[in-house]
Every structure is written in C-alpha cells, then in structure tokens.
Enzyme design. Structure first.
Site, PDB file in Angstrom:
ATOM      1  N   LYS A  98      37.839  39.614  34.347  1.00 37.95           N
ATOM      2  CA  LYS A  98      38.853  38.786  33.668  1.00 37.95           C
ATOM      3  C   LYS A  98      39.004  38.948  32.121  1.00 37.95           C
ATOM      4  O   LYS A  98      40.095  39.290  31.840  1.00 37.95           O
ATOM      5  CB  LYS A  98      38.768  37.414  34.116  1.00 37.95           C
ATOM      6  CG  LYS A  98      39.517  36.307  33.206  1.00 37.95           C
ATOM      7  CD  LYS A  98      39.406  34.729  33.667  1.00 37.95           C
ATOM      8  CE  LYS A  98      40.588  33.965  33.110  1.00 37.95           C
ATOM      9  NZ  LYS A  98      40.188  32.702  33.418  1.00 37.95           N
TER      10      LYS A  98
ATOM     11  N   ASP B  55      48.000  28.472  37.899  1.00 40.38           N
ATOM     12  CA  ASP B  55      48.820  29.889  38.281  1.00 40.38           C
ATOM     13  C   ASP B  55      50.024  29.920  38.566  1.00 40.38           C
ATOM     14  O   ASP B  55      50.921  30.855  38.101  1.00 40.38           O
ATOM     15  CB  ASP B  55      47.961  30.756  39.172  1.00 40.38           C
ATOM     16  CG  ASP B  55      46.535  31.141  38.414  1.00 40.38           C
ATOM     17  OD1 ASP B  55      46.358  31.169  37.254  1.00 40.38           O
ATOM     18  OD2 ASP B  55      45.652  30.970  39.391  1.00 40.38           O
TER      19      ASP B  55
ATOM     20  N   ILE C   3      49.088  32.477  29.386  1.00 39.21           N
ATOM     21  CA  ILE C   3      48.896  32.250  28.048  1.00 39.21           C
ATOM     22  C   ILE C   3      47.578  33.135  27.393  1.00 39.21           C
ATOM     23  O   ILE C   3      47.796  33.505  26.201  1.00 39.21           O
ATOM     24  CB  ILE C   3      48.519  30.648  27.693  1.00 39.21           C
ATOM     25  CG1 ILE C   3      49.810  29.952  28.543  1.00 39.21           C
ATOM     26  CG2 ILE C   3      48.402  30.492  26.203  1.00 39.21           C
ATOM     27  CD1 ILE C   3      49.696  28.702  28.259  1.00 39.21           C
ATOM     28  N   LEU C   4      46.431  33.045  28.001  1.00 43.08           N
ATOM     29  CA  LEU C   4      45.540  33.738  27.506  1.00 43.08           C
ATOM     30  C   LEU C   4      45.562  35.391  27.198  1.00 43.08           C
ATOM     31  O   LEU C   4      45.514  35.797  26.189  1.00 43.08           O
ATOM     32  CB  LEU C   4      44.173  33.569  28.191  1.00 43.08           C
ATOM     33  CG  LEU C   4      43.007  34.406  28.012  1.00 43.08           C
ATOM     34  CD1 LEU C   4      42.430  33.899  26.427  1.00 43.08           C
ATOM     35  CD2 LEU C   4      41.734  34.158  28.956  1.00 43.08           C
TER      36      LEU C   4
ATOM     37  N   ASN D 111      44.690  20.504  39.307  1.00 41.51           N
ATOM     38  CA  ASN D 111      43.375  20.649  39.686  1.00 41.51           C
ATOM     39  C   ASN D 111      42.356  19.605  39.053  1.00 41.51           C
ATOM     40  O   ASN D 111      42.920  18.552  38.541  1.00 41.51           O
ATOM     41  CB  ASN D 111      43.033  22.235  39.090  1.00 41.51           C
ATOM     42  CG  ASN D 111      43.226  22.034  37.482  1.00 41.51           C
ATOM     43  OD1 ASN D 111      42.726  21.404  36.766  1.00 41.51           O
ATOM     44  ND2 ASN D 111      43.976  23.054  37.293  1.00 41.51           N
TER      45      ASN D 111
ATOM     46  N   LYS E  45      42.250  40.446  30.764  1.00 39.74           N
ATOM     47  CA  LYS E  45      43.218  39.726  29.826  1.00 39.74           C
ATOM     48  C   LYS E  45      43.115  40.268  28.463  1.00 39.74           C
ATOM     49  O   LYS E  45      44.240  40.021  27.463  1.00 39.74           O
ATOM     50  CB  LYS E  45      42.553  38.186  29.586  1.00 39.74           C
ATOM     51  CG  LYS E  45      42.401  37.424  31.094  1.00 39.74           C
ATOM     52  CD  LYS E  45      43.891  37.075  31.737  1.00 39.74           C
ATOM     53  CE  LYS E  45      43.640  36.046  32.719  1.00 39.74           C
ATOM     54  NZ  LYS E  45      44.915  35.806  33.479  1.00 39.74           N
TER      55      LYS E  45
ATOM     56  N   LYS F 233      62.471  12.218  45.310  1.00 45.74           N
ATOM     57  CA  LYS F 233      61.206  12.173  46.233  1.00 45.74           C
ATOM     58  C   LYS F 233      61.398  12.826  47.626  1.00 45.74           C
ATOM     59  O   LYS F 233      62.644  12.596  48.276  1.00 45.74           O
ATOM     60  CB  LYS F 233      60.815  10.974  46.436  1.00 45.74           C
ATOM     61  CG  LYS F 233      59.366  10.726  47.126  1.00 45.74           C
ATOM     62  CD  LYS F 233      58.946   9.269  47.446  1.00 45.74           C
ATOM     63  CE  LYS F 233      57.763   9.329  48.266  1.00 45.74           C
ATOM     64  NZ  LYS F 233      57.330   8.028  48.459  1.00 45.74           N
TER      65      LYS F 233
END
Length: 398
Positions: free
Chosen positions: A337, A276, A305-306, A208, A341, A286
């Site tokens: 969220k 994600d 993880i959170l 990202n 979480k 390759k």
C-alpha cells in the site's frame, strides 16, 4: 495541554461575548488559569457574576480600583500573564489598541503589557470591511498582535459575511499555537480521522467500525508538541480533541474537499477509515421492501485522498503518513500500500475481530517506511500517538 498557563482574558462588548463563558470553562479544563477583565460594554452581554463564577476569581472592571492601584495593579495585571486574549475584540477596542489609547482598564492593560496578544474580532460585516478597521488591523499585525477569525456567517443583526467570532475550538487552537514551545511550534499539520458514511437512502448508509480514537489521539499528541492541527473527522464515536481546528464531514467526497481546503500543511496524517466506494444511485427516499425483489445498487470508487496528496508534486506536505487497517498478512499488504499510494510512512495494524483493536483503547502497529518494517509493542492508543508524533517531529526537523 495548557497546564499552569496564565491567560488574561479581556471580554469586549457584543452579543458574541456569551461564548467567552464556554471559552473560560474549556481553557480551565486544560489546566489554564484565567483572569477575566470585563469592559463596560461587555457587561451589557455577560454579567460579572457569571464570569467570576466560571473563572473562579474576581472580575477586573475598573482602572481606578484603589485596592489594587496602591501597588500599580493594572501594570502587574498586564504583565503577569503568559498570554493576553481579547474576545470578542470589537472595532472600538481594536481602534484603541491601534492608536495607543488608554482610557479604561482594558485599553490600559493592552498598552502596558509586554506579553503576546491574541485577538478574536467580532463585529458587523460593514464594520469589519470598513477602511478604518482594515488600517487598524494592519497596524496591529505590524505591532505583533495575532488574530483568530473572524468567521463568515449570519450576524445577530441579520446581515451575512465575515465578522462572526471564531468558534471556541478555533480560539483554543490559537491559544495552543501561541503558548506551545514544543518541537512542532508553528507547524501546520493535517489529521484525518474516523469513518465516512456513504448514503444508501436518507436513513441507511455504508460505514465501518472505526471509532476515530487513534486519529483523535494523534491530533492531541501533535497539538501537545506545539503544532497547529487541522482535524478533519467523519462521524466518529469519540469526541474531537480540544485545542485543534475541527472540520466535521460525513462522506469521502466531503473529506476530500476539506483536505484540499486545509492545504498547504507541513505534514499530513491520514488516519481516517475512508470508504472505498459510494452508492451512485442513492435514493432520496427511504427504500421499501417490494414484490419486485431487492433494490439494485450501483457503486463508484471514492476519491483516494492519501494517494492524491502523496503524489501532489508542488505543494506536497513534507511528510505524508497513511494508515492501513488489515486483517491478514499485515506487513505485506501495508508495504504494498505504501508503494502504491506514494506516502512516506504507513502505520499498519491488525484489526481482525480477535485483536479487539478497532473500537478499542489499545493498538499494536507496524511502522513501515523506506527503512523497512518496525514492529511496535501493543500499547494504548494515546501512547502510540505520542510515539508517532515524536517520530514525526524528529523527521521534520531534519
């Protein structure tokens, strides 16, 4: 930062002494004044000229220097610093410290000082594990001496195990912990930052646009308030901050393992933009275009993880702060969220392309907690980090 802090650096003998040249430069970059003391053994590995040139001051080497001894220079030198750092600290030098010997300048300074002492040991693994060294370590700890390292790894002698000098970043982090007098003094805090890269094949990956700038700013702000910061970063485009313990990872699973290794902490700031999903059938070669059509990729969810840290139960950090990068309905999505979480706070922002926030130098966040949504004005990421760090310090003090 270490602005105007005075550090007396005693450089012991050993191949690791070369790292002290970088240590001097990095301490000065943060505003510290470094006064170097070079032992006779240390001179076998670094030259007085190179140490003096980097420190910008004379190197102290001799106990009986008549120019300074007329004013009891070794006593003044031992007490004028804010911190005495011994790096590398050899087995011989630590033995002298433990037994109160004073037969050269370095050992005399260490016996005469009333300043805090931080030692960074470096020696052969057998020397580190020897019962005499272990006794000396316990004596020094009982005397109030602090330690950083040693690390495990391959030695210059070819053996493997504990005994390697701590990395410069680790020593600087320990210096910060000793000298900081902010509200987070002595508090160990975890910060995750940057993107993760999930391999498709050896040359391609899923990623990202996170630069890691906000996470790095958070680590600096917490460090400046006195915290001992463990900074776990994916492959970000910004440099890790000085004065923190840096752990570099690539994938989400590696980041999850690094977080586990860093616990326990009093607080966790999860600013990393963790992927994600990962490719289950990533190729070890390759991928090539084929007449058979496009390659088929199978995906699996990465560790959350959170959520895992937020719902740990025993051992959970007192304060868990998550981040939410959204492109629409920011407050609604981030509020949901936080509940999903189980974290204490969510720092939400709009990262749609028109905002220029992802990868930019500014941020506009909403702090979401039990009290509701608090909208902050747009400001530099460093300012966001300072404000959030101060809010965290106030919460942890309650």
């Amino acid at each position: 930062m270490l602005a105007d802090k005075r550090i007396l650096l005693i450089i012991g003998g050993g191949i690791a002494a070369y790292k002290t040249l970088d240590l001097i430069r990095r301490l000065q970059d943060q505003g510290a004044h470094v006064t170097p003391v070079l032992t006779r053994a240390g001179e076998e590995f670094v030259t007085p000229l190179s140490v003096s040139a980097l420190a910008g001051s004379a190197v102290h080497r001799d106990l009986f220097d008549l120019t300074t001894e007329a004013e009891m220079g070794h006593i003044q030198l031992s007490r004028s610093a804010d911190l005495v750092v011994v790096a590398p600290a050899t087995a011989d030098l630590m033995a002298k410290m433990a037994q109160g010997l004073a037969n050269d300048l370095a050992s005399t300074l260490l016996l005469a000082t009333d300043t805090d002492v931080l030692v960074a040991p470096a020696m052969n693994v057998r020397m580190w594990e020897h019962s005499a060294t272990r006794r000396n370590i316990e004596t020094l700890k009982a005397d109030g001496v602090s330690f950083v390292g040693p690390n495990a790894g391959r030695m210059a002698c070819g053996e493997f195990g504990p005994g390697r000098l701590a990395e410069v970043d680790e020593i600087i982090a320990a210096v910060h912990a000793k000298l900081s007098d902010g509200p987070l003094q002595g508090q160990r805090i975890l910060v995750t930052s940057g993107p993760t890269h999930e391999p498709i094949d050896p040359v391609r990956y899923i990623a990202n646009r996170s630069s890691g700038a906000q996470g790095a700013a958070m680590a600096r702000a917490l460090r400046d308030l006195g915290a001992e910061v463990v900074f776990i970063t994916g492959p970000a485009t910004v440099r890790p901050p000085e004065g923190v313990q840096v752990v570099e990872v690539e994938t989400a699973r590696q980041m999850s393992e690094a977080v586990d290794a860093a616990l326990p902490v009093v607080a966790g700031v999860f600013a990393a933009a963790v992927s994600d999903w990962r490719v289950v059938n990533a190729s070890d070669r390759k991928l090539k275009k084929s007449k058979d059509g496009l390659p088929v990729m199978e995906f699996a969810e990465n560790p959350d993880i959170l959520k895992r840290v937020s719902r740990m139960g025993e051992g959970r950090p007192s304060l868990v702060v998550g981040f939410a990068a959204e492109t629409n309905d920011v407050i609604d999505h981030a509020t949901a969220k936080r509940l999903r979480k189980g974290c204490d706070w969510i720092v939400a922002n709009d990262v749609s392309p028109a905002t220029g926030i992802m990868g930019g130098s500014e941020n506009a966040v909403v702090l979401i907690s039990d009290a509701g949504a608090e909208v902050w004005p747009r400001m530099g990421k460093e300012d966001v980090a300072r404000q959030l760090a101060e809010r965290m310090a106030a919460a942890l003090a309650q």
